[in-house]
Scaffold this active site. Sequence first.
Site, short mmCIF file in Angstrom:
data_model
loop_
_atom_site.label_atom_id
_atom_site.label_comp_id
_atom_site.label_asym_id
_atom_site.label_seq_id
_atom_site.Cartn_x
_atom_site.Cartn_y
_atom_site.Cartn_z
N CYS A 52 -15.64 27.36 25.02
CA CYS A 52 -15.73 28.46 23.84
C CYS A 52 -17.10 28.86 23.49
O CYS A 52 -18.05 28.01 23.35
CB CYS A 52 -15.32 27.41 22.79
SG CYS A 52 -15.31 28.20 21.19
N CYS A 55 -18.37 26.99 19.95
CA CYS A 55 -18.87 25.49 19.83
C CYS A 55 -20.23 25.26 19.74
O CYS A 55 -21.04 25.81 20.52
CB CYS A 55 -17.89 24.97 20.70
SG CYS A 55 -16.28 24.49 20.42
N ASN A 77 -23.13 39.53 15.83
CA ASN A 77 -22.07 39.79 16.93
C ASN A 77 -22.49 40.55 18.22
O ASN A 77 -23.18 41.46 18.25
CB ASN A 77 -20.95 40.86 16.21
CG ASN A 77 -19.62 40.55 16.93
OD1 ASN A 77 -19.65 40.52 18.36
ND2 ASN A 77 -18.48 40.56 16.20
N ASP A 78 -22.09 39.71 19.18
CA ASP A 78 -22.76 40.27 20.78
C ASP A 78 -21.87 41.45 21.08
O ASP A 78 -22.31 42.20 21.87
CB ASP A 78 -22.23 39.14 21.66
CG ASP A 78 -23.15 37.95 21.50
OD1 ASP A 78 -24.20 38.10 21.12
OD2 ASP A 78 -22.59 37.13 21.69
N HIS A 121 -13.55 22.66 16.92
CA HIS A 121 -12.77 23.74 17.62
C HIS A 121 -11.37 23.93 17.14
O HIS A 121 -10.81 25.05 17.16
CB HIS A 121 -12.96 23.60 19.33
CG HIS A 121 -12.27 24.78 20.01
ND1 HIS A 121 -12.93 25.94 20.02
CD2 HIS A 121 -10.99 24.95 20.53
CE1 HIS A 121 -12.08 26.69 20.79
NE2 HIS A 121 -11.12 26.16 21.10
N ASN A 187 -9.78 37.27 10.96
CA ASN A 187 -8.42 37.37 11.72
C ASN A 187 -7.98 35.94 12.29
O ASN A 187 -8.53 35.67 13.20
CB ASN A 187 -8.37 38.39 12.83
CG ASN A 187 -8.67 39.91 12.23
OD1 ASN A 187 -8.04 40.13 11.35
ND2 ASN A 187 -9.40 40.70 13.08
N SER A 195 -9.15 36.55 19.51
CA SER A 195 -9.35 36.30 21.10
C SER A 195 -10.00 34.94 21.07
O SER A 195 -9.97 34.26 21.94
CB SER A 195 -10.42 37.11 21.47
OG SER A 195 -11.60 36.96 20.86
N HIS A 198 -11.40 29.21 17.85
CA HIS A 198 -12.58 28.37 16.90
C HIS A 198 -12.48 29.23 15.61
O HIS A 198 -12.69 30.14 15.40
CB HIS A 198 -13.69 28.79 17.72
CG HIS A 198 -14.48 27.61 17.08
ND1 HIS A 198 -15.25 26.36 17.69
CD2 HIS A 198 -15.54 27.52 15.88
CE1 HIS A 198 -16.07 25.78 16.92
NE2 HIS A 198 -16.21 26.33 15.93
N HIS A 200 -13.36 30.87 12.79
CA HIS A 200 -14.43 31.82 12.27
C HIS A 200 -14.20 33.15 11.57
O HIS A 200 -12.83 33.39 11.73
CB HIS A 200 -15.06 32.35 13.65
CG HIS A 200 -14.39 33.03 14.52
ND1 HIS A 200 -13.32 32.76 15.13
CD2 HIS A 200 -14.63 34.47 14.60
CE1 HIS A 200 -12.92 33.85 15.93
NE2 HIS A 200 -13.65 34.97 15.66
N GLN A 202 -15.53 37.07 10.25
CA GLN A 202 -16.51 38.35 10.81
C GLN A 202 -17.13 38.87 9.52
O GLN A 202 -16.55 38.96 8.22
CB GLN A 202 -16.20 39.39 11.70
CG GLN A 202 -15.52 38.68 12.88
CD GLN A 202 -14.99 39.82 14.05
OE1 GLN A 202 -15.77 40.97 14.25
NE2 GLN A 202 -13.73 39.85 14.47
N HIS A 333 -11.61 40.30 -5.44
CA HIS A 333 -10.22 39.84 -5.06
C HIS A 333 -10.36 39.48 -3.48
O HIS A 333 -11.26 40.06 -2.83
CB HIS A 333 -9.35 40.61 -5.66
CG HIS A 333 -9.38 42.20 -4.92
ND1 HIS A 333 -10.29 42.88 -5.51
CD2 HIS A 333 -8.75 42.68 -4.09
CE1 HIS A 333 -10.14 44.26 -4.74
NE2 HIS A 333 -9.04 43.94 -4.05
N LYS A 348 6.84 40.38 11.44
CA LYS A 348 7.12 41.95 10.97
C LYS A 348 6.37 42.83 11.63
O LYS A 348 5.25 42.65 11.92
CB LYS A 348 7.03 41.92 9.38
CG LYS A 348 7.11 43.48 8.67
CD LYS A 348 6.76 43.47 7.30
CE LYS A 348 6.66 44.88 6.79
NZ LYS A 348 8.03 45.50 6.85
N PHE A 349 6.89 44.01 11.90
CA PHE A 349 6.07 44.98 12.51
C PHE A 349 5.93 46.34 11.47
O PHE A 349 7.19 46.55 10.77
CB PHE A 349 6.80 45.50 13.89
CG PHE A 349 6.58 44.60 14.89
CD1 PHE A 349 5.50 44.42 15.94
CD2 PHE A 349 7.61 43.59 15.16
CE1 PHE A 349 5.38 43.40 16.72
CE2 PHE A 349 7.68 42.63 16.24
CZ PHE A 349 6.31 42.53 16.89
N LEU A 350 5.04 46.93 11.46
CA LEU A 350 5.03 48.20 10.50
C LEU A 350 5.18 49.26 11.68
O LEU A 350 4.17 49.83 12.23
CB LEU A 350 3.60 48.35 9.89
CG LEU A 350 3.30 47.55 8.68
CD1 LEU A 350 1.76 47.79 8.21
CD2 LEU A 350 4.33 47.79 7.72
#
Length: 394
Positions: A52, A55, A77-78, A121, A187, A195, A198, A200, A202, A333, A348-350
Amino acid sequence: MPEPILNDISHRRYNPLRGSWVLVSPHRTKRPWQGQEEAATETTLPVYDPSCYLCPGNKRAAGDVNPQYESTLVFVNDYSAVKEVQPDYESADTDGSLSSLFLQAESVTGKCYVVTFSPSHNLTLADITLSAILLVIKTWTDLYNAHLSPSSPLVSAAAPTALPPSTGRDRTIRPNAQYRYMQIFENKGAAMGCSNPHPHGQIWTTTSLPEEPAIELEQFKKYHREQGGCHMLEDYAKLEIEKAERVVYQNRGFVALCPWWATWPFEILIIARQHRRALTDLLFEEKEQLAEIMAEVTRRYDNLFETQFPYSMGLHQAPLEGSELEIECSYFHIHFYPPLLRSATVRKFLVGYEMMAEPQRDITPEQAAERLRGSGGVLYRKKMEEQHNNRYSE
């Protein structure tokens, strides 16, 4: 409760945050399901994963080595979505030409960060302690304050920042330009495109004001102007607390609710009960209350279907740079947008009508809130662990 007839008829609900509408179809919850099923989320991760890149002590994609951190870790961010330095762009098309009307573009620069929530992790916001979530909130606040424009009215309320020490490429962690907006988000889960499991989030800072917070800010300004200086979300939070129909959890500083206009089945909106423009405005006890309500929301999500509930979560607050009116009308908020619909394996899908016409939902926000209210208590994983330990100790 809403008019009983709304539980049985198709109807539209207005979203004042966007000035848009959502179609609600409660009668469709009775239809049989024959659609796609998602694999249940993995719940047997190790505390440390040598492969990871988040980690402690591990090498990241660009070659930098993580320190042996004990709480949060912040690094650039790489694979940032925006560049800090790039050539300027100015269209050569003359005003009034068809190209100037249809082929518009503008340069955007910025800086993207990754913030780990824990060195472990195998944990999530639903697992970690309130003190650990409080450290995450402190890290968010320090980064936000460090990027504030010197001319922002928020500067007078900002405490001195204490950004973590950096090495290697991370020496660029402090901003070298003034950015317009900072979007803090997480996310969670492969279903949301994450992806790496762990824990985290952004942080993207940009010279532009992104579309979603820009739309909300215009609606806030309009409400402030038309309602004699009142704040939309302060009034809305008061209304929802009085009605108690869509409230999932509340404390002295915040309320978590399934909004009247929610698009996603178990969507939650966390609102400061009093006007707070940004993280900068929060008192220490309010940050503790924010940590508590975030823990309650994420734990109830996981308990609902006894799975690591996927979602996209994001903070909306005042721009880093803006007019006095923009800053004053901003309101802190947090949005939680989770995709799960019927179980841990059905999402659910939009699509279709929702892409071509307007958002649509089946289960009502009132039904969703009732189910989430009933999903409190001990995290299901801890219960399973206790049962496993008791079984083997007998």
